[in-house]
Write an enzyme that holds these catalytic residues in place. Sequence first.
Site, PDB file in Angstrom:
ATOM      1  N   HIS A 111       0.790  -1.238   0.000  1.00 32.32           N
ATOM      2  CA  HIS A 111       0.000   0.000   0.000  1.00 32.32           C
ATOM      3  C   HIS A 111       0.819   1.283   0.000  1.00 32.32           C
ATOM      4  O   HIS A 111       0.260   2.361  -0.141  1.00 32.32           O
ATOM      5  CB  HIS A 111      -0.946   0.035   1.209  1.00 32.32           C
ATOM      6  CG  HIS A 111      -0.260   0.461   2.470  1.00 32.32           C
ATOM      7  ND1 HIS A 111       0.459  -0.405   3.238  1.00 32.32           N
ATOM      8  CD2 HIS A 111      -0.139   1.671   3.057  1.00 32.32           C
ATOM      9  CE1 HIS A 111       0.975   0.242   4.261  1.00 32.32           C
ATOM     10  NE2 HIS A 111       0.637   1.507   4.186  1.00 32.32           N
TER      11      HIS A 111
HETATM   12  C1  UD1 Z   1      -1.771   5.977   5.496  1.00 34.42           C
HETATM   13  C2  UD1 Z   1      -0.456   6.546   6.036  1.00 34.42           C
HETATM   14  C3  UD1 Z   1       0.588   5.432   6.101  1.00 34.42           C
HETATM   15  C4  UD1 Z   1       0.060   4.188   6.824  1.00 34.42           C
HETATM   16  C5  UD1 Z   1      -1.261   3.759   6.176  1.00 34.42           C
HETATM   17  C6  UD1 Z   1      -1.853   2.535   6.845  1.00 34.42           C
HETATM   18  C7  UD1 Z   1       0.002   8.914   5.478  1.00 34.42           C
HETATM   19  C8  UD1 Z   1       0.756   9.828   4.604  1.00 34.42           C
HETATM   20  N1  UD1 Z   1       0.059   7.592   5.167  1.00 34.42           N
HETATM   21  O1  UD1 Z   1      -1.552   5.583   4.137  1.00 34.42           O
HETATM   22  O2  UD1 Z   1       1.723   5.922   6.790  1.00 34.42           O
HETATM   23  O3  UD1 Z   1       0.995   3.141   6.719  1.00 34.42           O
HETATM   24  O4  UD1 Z   1      -2.185   4.862   6.242  1.00 34.42           O
HETATM   25  O5  UD1 Z   1      -2.957   2.024   6.156  1.00 34.42           O
HETATM   26  O6  UD1 Z   1      -0.630   9.361   6.433  1.00 34.42           O
HETATM   27  N2  UD1 Z   1      -8.729   5.159   1.267  1.00 34.42           N
HETATM   28  C9  UD1 Z   1      -9.973   4.583   1.277  1.00 34.42           C
HETATM   29  N3  UD1 Z   1     -10.571   4.331   2.467  1.00 34.42           N
HETATM   30  C10 UD1 Z   1      -9.972   4.612   3.646  1.00 34.42           C
HETATM   31  C11 UD1 Z   1      -8.698   5.215   3.628  1.00 34.42           C
HETATM   32  C12 UD1 Z   1      -8.079   5.470   2.441  1.00 34.42           C
HETATM   33  O7  UD1 Z   1     -10.553   4.279   0.254  1.00 34.42           O
HETATM   34  O8  UD1 Z   1     -10.560   4.322   4.709  1.00 34.42           O
HETATM   35  C13 UD1 Z   1      -8.063   5.404  -0.026  1.00 34.42           C
HETATM   36  C14 UD1 Z   1      -8.365   6.744  -0.626  1.00 34.42           C
HETATM   37  O9  UD1 Z   1      -8.424   6.568  -2.001  1.00 34.42           O
HETATM   38  C15 UD1 Z   1      -7.137   7.558  -0.289  1.00 34.42           C
HETATM   39  C16 UD1 Z   1      -6.050   6.511  -0.309  1.00 34.42           C
HETATM   40  O10 UD1 Z   1      -6.682   5.307   0.129  1.00 34.42           O
HETATM   41  O11 UD1 Z   1      -6.925   8.611  -1.172  1.00 34.42           O
HETATM   42  C17 UD1 Z   1      -4.890   6.821   0.565  1.00 34.42           C
HETATM   43  O12 UD1 Z   1      -5.311   7.027   1.903  1.00 34.42           O
HETATM   44  P1  UD1 Z   1      -4.385   7.887   2.896  1.00 34.42           P
HETATM   45  O13 UD1 Z   1      -5.031   8.000   4.202  1.00 34.42           O
HETATM   46  O14 UD1 Z   1      -3.953   9.125   2.213  1.00 34.42           O
HETATM   47  O15 UD1 Z   1      -3.081   7.043   3.013  1.00 34.42           O
HETATM   48  P2  UD1 Z   1      -2.794   5.492   3.133  1.00 34.42           P
HETATM   49  O16 UD1 Z   1      -2.277   5.052   1.826  1.00 34.42           O
HETATM   50  O17 UD1 Z   1      -3.881   4.721   3.752  1.00 34.42           O
END
Ligand code: UD1
Length: 361
Positions: free
Chosen positions: A207
């Site tokens: 991820h």
């Molecule tokens: C985040 C953290 C990372 C951690 C990870 C654990 C940052 C920069 N990154 O990454 O350090 O290891 O969480 O999972 O804070 N999305 C969903 N549903 C959700 C959450 C996210 O669909 O509940 C999708 C969205 O498209 C979003 C993308 O995932 O744009 C990324 O989510 P984001 O919270 O930005 O970062 P993670 O990749 O989850």
Amino acid sequence: MKVLSVVGARPQLVKLAPIASAFAGTEHQHVIVHTGQHYDVNLSDVFFSGLGIPDPDVHLGVGSGSHGVQTGAVLSAMDPVLELEKPDWVLVYGDTNSTLAGAIAAVKMHIPVAHLEAGLRSFNRRMPEEHNRVLTDHAADLLLAPTQEAVRHLRAEGLADRTQLVGDVMVDVCHLVRDDVLAGRYVPAALPDGIDPAAPYLLATLHRAENTDDPARLATLLGALAALPVPVALLAHPRLVARAAAQGLKLAQGAVHVGQPLPYAAMVAAVLGSAGVVTDSGGLQKEAYLLGRPCTTLRSETEWVETLVDGWNVLVPDPSLLGDTWSALATRPAPDAERGTPYGDGHAATRVVEVLARHAR
Ligand code: UD1
């Protein structure tokens, strides 16, 4: 003492569980603020219910967005919460955008900040998490370090006088849940369709932005998983699903069977049932180590360098450069070597509460 925990993403909820339980047995007040960075049931709700964490007192509901939008939304939403709650400590966890925003909001209001899992470094400045770690450590008043290595990093950055070695709270929760799983107190993990839990399989997650957001790199990594000689249970994070779809890449190919992210106990059971782990997650590298399964990490560096000792964890920056060795490496048996206890004794959360109480103004 009143402590306000700021959490928002899956790995923070895992760390919150032992902290919330350590506070439960004390006279201290513990307020939980969920930023809403993770909002999917599979990434958030199941961790509260599954790990017995009390419901958040405040939910900021920030959701997804660019780094600036997400960090800024948490930052501005925190002000009124801190104004109202006036905690003795704001406790932030790990390295996400919620961590950094929680820390900055508090220090600007002269509220002491403690950083749990302080001092981790990848030294990779292209990782958003690395900036979140460094900036949070330098802003915080109390640095709760999980390992000696983390203490060394903080000392090298001139932060020794704010540092306390407490151990890793993930050991607390991992060992408790492992014992429950082994005692049959949890229903077996729901593995992806096509994975036979009685036959050898590898457990995989992917991820990190550095792996998912570059189409060529993502194609290489998915190809490498597909080519493995044993079934691969790929528990797909929403970021992976979204990026693969956007890039026209198929997740389920060759050896790969795709499933949803699992709740914590199911994940522990899935690791215990596996022949090994292939991942880019920080937490899962450590869980594999704690549970005695070999781990192959699809990155060029790790913050958890203790897992590399004796080959329990091996870094593979690019599997396509390894040829046939890739399959042999990813499916290698667990090393014979004893594992040490670099992450502590499983009582880190109690120590965190003690240290916070001792240093409260
Ligand atoms: C985040 C953290 C990372 C951690 C990870 C654990 C940052 C920069 N990154 O990454 O350090 O290891 O969480 O999972 O804070 N999305 C969903 N549903 C959700 C959450 C996210 O669909 O509940 C999708 C969205 O498209 C979003 C993308 O995932 O744009 C990324 O989510 P984001 O919270 O930005 O970062 P993670 O990749 O989850």
